[in-house]
Design a protein around this motif. Sequence first.
Motif, mmCIF file in Angstrom:
data_model
loop_
_atom_site.group_PDB
_atom_site.id
_atom_site.type_symbol
_atom_site.label_atom_id
_atom_site.label_comp_id
_atom_site.label_asym_id
_atom_site.label_seq_id
_atom_site.Cartn_x
_atom_site.Cartn_y
_atom_site.Cartn_z
ATOM 1 N N ALA A 157 62.751 33.651 -73.135
ATOM 2 C CA ALA A 157 63.560 34.843 -72.840
ATOM 3 C C ALA A 157 64.899 34.813 -73.580
ATOM 4 N N ASP A 158 65.444 33.617 -73.779
ATOM 5 C CA ASP A 158 66.762 33.521 -74.419
ATOM 6 C C ASP A 158 66.673 33.190 -75.909
ATOM 7 N N VAL A 159 65.563 33.589 -76.553
ATOM 8 C CA VAL A 159 65.342 33.223 -77.957
ATOM 9 C C VAL A 159 66.492 33.699 -78.854
ATOM 10 N N ARG A 160 67.067 34.853 -78.556
ATOM 11 C CA ARG A 160 68.144 35.371 -79.418
ATOM 12 C C ARG A 160 69.426 34.547 -79.284
ATOM 13 N N GLU A 161 69.580 33.872 -78.148
ATOM 14 C CA GLU A 161 70.766 33.020 -77.964
ATOM 15 C C GLU A 161 70.592 31.671 -78.660
ATOM 16 N N ARG A 162 69.326 31.252 -78.795
ATOM 17 C CA ARG A 162 69.070 29.869 -79.233
ATOM 18 C C ARG A 162 68.609 29.737 -80.675
ATOM 19 N N SER A 163 68.342 30.849 -81.353
ATOM 20 C CA SER A 163 67.696 30.738 -82.671
ATOM 21 C C SER A 163 68.630 31.152 -83.803
ATOM 22 N N GLN A 164 68.287 30.692 -85.007
ATOM 23 C CA GLN A 164 69.040 31.067 -86.205
ATOM 24 C C GLN A 164 68.943 32.578 -86.460
ATOM 25 N N ILE A 165 67.758 33.166 -86.206
ATOM 26 C CA ILE A 165 67.616 34.606 -86.446
ATOM 27 C C ILE A 165 68.409 35.399 -85.404
ATOM 28 N N GLY A 166 68.571 34.831 -84.186
ATOM 29 C CA GLY A 166 69.437 35.452 -83.180
ATOM 30 C C GLY A 166 70.886 35.483 -83.653
ATOM 31 N N ASN A 167 71.348 34.364 -84.247
ATOM 32 C CA ASN A 167 72.704 34.312 -84.816
ATOM 33 C C ASN A 167 72.875 35.376 -85.896
ATOM 34 N N TYR A 168 71.829 35.501 -86.735
ATOM 35 C CA TYR A 168 71.878 36.467 -87.837
ATOM 36 C C TYR A 168 71.955 37.895 -87.300
ATOM 37 N N LEU A 169 71.179 38.202 -86.257
ATOM 38 C CA LEU A 169 71.209 39.553 -85.673
ATOM 39 C C LEU A 169 72.589 39.874 -85.099
ATOM 40 N N ARG A 170 73.207 38.883 -84.449
ATOM 41 C CA ARG A 170 74.567 39.094 -83.924
ATOM 42 C C ARG A 170 75.554 39.321 -85.071
ATOM 43 N N TRP A 171 75.382 38.537 -86.146
ATOM 44 C CA TRP A 171 76.244 38.675 -87.316
ATOM 45 C C TRP A 171 76.106 40.074 -87.918
ATOM 46 N N LEU A 172 74.853 40.574 -88.012
ATOM 47 C CA LEU A 172 74.636 41.919 -88.562
ATOM 48 C C LEU A 172 75.349 42.977 -87.718
ATOM 49 N N ARG A 173 75.280 42.791 -86.396
ATOM 50 C CA ARG A 173 75.920 43.759 -85.496
ATOM 51 C C ARG A 173 77.442 43.751 -85.717
ATOM 52 N N GLU A 174 77.996 42.533 -85.788
ATOM 53 C CA GLU A 174 79.459 42.405 -85.903
ATOM 54 C C GLU A 174 79.978 42.792 -87.292
ATOM 55 N N HIS A 175 79.270 42.359 -88.336
ATOM 56 C CA HIS A 175 79.806 42.504 -89.692
ATOM 57 C C HIS A 175 79.252 43.695 -90.455
ATOM 58 N N ARG A 176 78.108 44.209 -90.025
ATOM 59 C CA ARG A 176 77.493 45.324 -90.759
ATOM 60 C C ARG A 176 77.319 46.565 -89.886
ATOM 61 N N GLY A 177 77.532 46.394 -88.571
ATOM 62 C CA GLY A 177 77.403 47.540 -87.670
ATOM 63 C C GLY A 177 75.978 48.035 -87.527
ATOM 64 N N VAL A 178 74.995 47.156 -87.777
ATOM 65 C CA VAL A 178 73.591 47.559 -87.582
ATOM 66 C C VAL A 178 72.985 46.727 -86.459
ATOM 67 N N ASP A 179 72.132 47.376 -85.682
ATOM 68 C CA ASP A 179 71.542 46.737 -84.505
ATOM 69 C C ASP A 179 70.041 47.003 -84.516
ATOM 70 N N PHE A 180 69.249 45.985 -84.231
ATOM 71 C CA PHE A 180 67.793 46.154 -84.279
ATOM 72 C C PHE A 180 67.180 45.746 -82.950
ATOM 73 N N ALA A 181 66.320 46.610 -82.441
ATOM 74 C CA ALA A 181 65.727 46.376 -81.121
ATOM 75 C C ALA A 181 64.696 45.256 -81.169
ATOM 76 N N ASP A 182 63.993 45.146 -82.306
ATOM 77 C CA ASP A 182 62.916 44.150 -82.374
ATOM 78 C C ASP A 182 62.686 43.738 -83.822
ATOM 79 N N TYR A 183 61.759 42.806 -84.017
ATOM 80 C CA TYR A 183 61.514 42.289 -85.369
ATOM 81 C C TYR A 183 61.012 43.386 -86.300
ATOM 82 N N ASP A 184 60.130 44.245 -85.791
ATOM 83 C CA ASP A 184 59.547 45.279 -86.641
ATOM 84 C C ASP A 184 60.637 46.173 -87.243
ATOM 85 N N GLU A 185 61.626 46.534 -86.423
ATOM 86 C CA GLU A 185 62.743 47.363 -86.910
ATOM 87 C C GLU A 185 63.533 46.609 -87.982
#
Length: 663
Positions: free
Chosen positions: A10-38
């Motif tokens: 359940a906490d995969v986004r908190e514990r994984s490298q790709i979770g870090n990357y998704l947070r970085w995208l949100r903070e630095h690029r202003g893009v947010d993705f609901a799931d891997y497919d997006e």
Amino acid sequence: MGDVLWTPPADVRERSQIGNYLRWLREHRGVDFADYDELWRWSVTDLEAFWQSVWDHFEVVAHTPPTATLTDRGMPGARWFPGATLNYAENVLRMPGRADDDPVVIAHGQTRAPVTLTAAGLREQVRRVAAGLRRLGVTAGDRVAAYAPNIPETYVLLLATSSLGAIFSSCAPEFGTRSVTDRWQQIEPKVLVAVDGYRYGEKPVDRRGEVAAIRAALPSLAHTVGIAYLDPAGPPPEGALAWSDLAAETDEPLTFTPVAFDHPLYVLYSSGTTGLPKPIVHGHGGILLEHLKMLALHHDLGPADRFFWFTTTGWMMWNFLVSGPAVGAAIVLFDGNPGHPDLGALWRLAEETGTTYFGTSAPFLLACRKAGLVPREIADLTALRGVGSTGAPLPAEGFTWVYETVGDDLQLQSLSGGTDVCTGFVGGVPLLAVHAGEITCRALGAKVEARSADGTPVIGELGELVITEPMPSMPVGFWNDPDGARYREAYFDLYPGVWRHGDWITINDRGGCVITGRSDATLNRGGVRLGTAEFYSVVEGLDEVVDSVVVHLEDDEGGAGELLLFVVLAEGLELDDALRKKICRELRTALSPRHVPDEIHQVRAVPRTLSAKKLEVPVKKILTGTPVDSAAAKGALANPESLSAFATLAQRRATTHPETTPA
């Protein structure tokens, strides 16, 4: 396809490298993705934004910044990060998250005692060897060749060579002289570094004769350096330096020559089983970005990891493995026979080295399964978080075996790609569940599609695997192909502007992929196409069958043609009518009546390349009258003697089936 065998925590986004990357995208690029497919769809649509984000997120060290991310999206010819200068070795040797005294190279083998290099020790070795190469006159653009196994010296040589802007190429020492010279006469190396031999299990293999023959066949060589590996007290070859001379103490600092993004890093080769091996040139920047993306975002590797892949220096998985320190992962190197003293050897190695990610081939996993091995009973594998499988499709029963006998909470990633891109373009990702018999997803930045016979993309149907957008790690070209003709012919002839890879793939509606073999080895009877992987899964699922190869000989008149199956049986078994009937019954039930072979023959071995791939196409050529020497380059085979059985059968068939065997 199959059952769900693993689901992300359940906490995969908190514990994984790709979770870090998704947070970085949100903070630095202003893009947010609901799931891997997006995320995937964005990565293959807005190529510039995605690949620039990989560059920025991983803080690539550059000497001059790029003037753009991508100019001209067309293939071939897409130009990535023009104006940028950087160095692959500099980025690998950063080793983020690693202290100087952390082990980063842990090397085991059957020839000598284990060797460990710390982060500081690796940098020091690279510093010395780079200085040694400079003393030999090596400068940017020169080629340095390694006839050496998966040992620290080979890795140090790669990094030292690339630090100078020189170009590296390796052949594993089990390659025969002809295979090596077919590769290196094309690139004309200035320096050869070679071992005297190695041990494979308990067997010593002396390679001094091969080294002498290789030297004689390469007039471009200015220097040879000998690694006393099999016999540490032995002298270097006549007129050659010792490795200790190359790596001698010096006060020259470690520096990195800035080179263009697409400056050649190394030359890899196609298997060369038919014709001269293709010399595939990979660039510093493309390889760096691709491996940062795959190792961190897909394999979830970082400074807490010890990353192992069973490979030789003659397979692109070695080049993939040794980029591990670029994301802070320590790498585990192994040189020797993976079946010595038994198939448990690599699993015990995983325990001994604290391996967290265990990469291997599908044939190895299936051999362990067939032998009844339960790895977690013979080794403590609690550190293992991931298992990777490549080299051939892994069938559902291989997946199930891993979860039943290795560990039920690890992530199994089956992946497929190629030497041509030096990566996997379909594989796994921490965000998605693992389904039996299925490659989880298309990798970020890899616009993989299945194409039907009329060229349209299909979902849920078998199609030709194509890549419709450029990737930075596509080759910068082939060596000595000034107008790009060989390069275009290899990938872009069938569909102009689209990379055709040569595999059959089915992509389902959730993005999962099943690869069913090479498209040039397809079985096509009565209009039904079947990849060879499904066929082997059925045949080799039988206890009696150890290995198999199947070929389809087409009928020029448009009839069903002939389907010939060759089987290697378990020790002491002979092929009889009862076993033939059993094999046919299994194929009819599991696949279709069309896939029942016309003939089944017992052979002692299936021909395989040195990286263990089955050779359907050369077998087919031999059976249709091509002489053995023209059908396959024997030096590229692990077992060239295996071809003689097919040649004998071809001769026999020429007298009994004259209508199917061209003169």
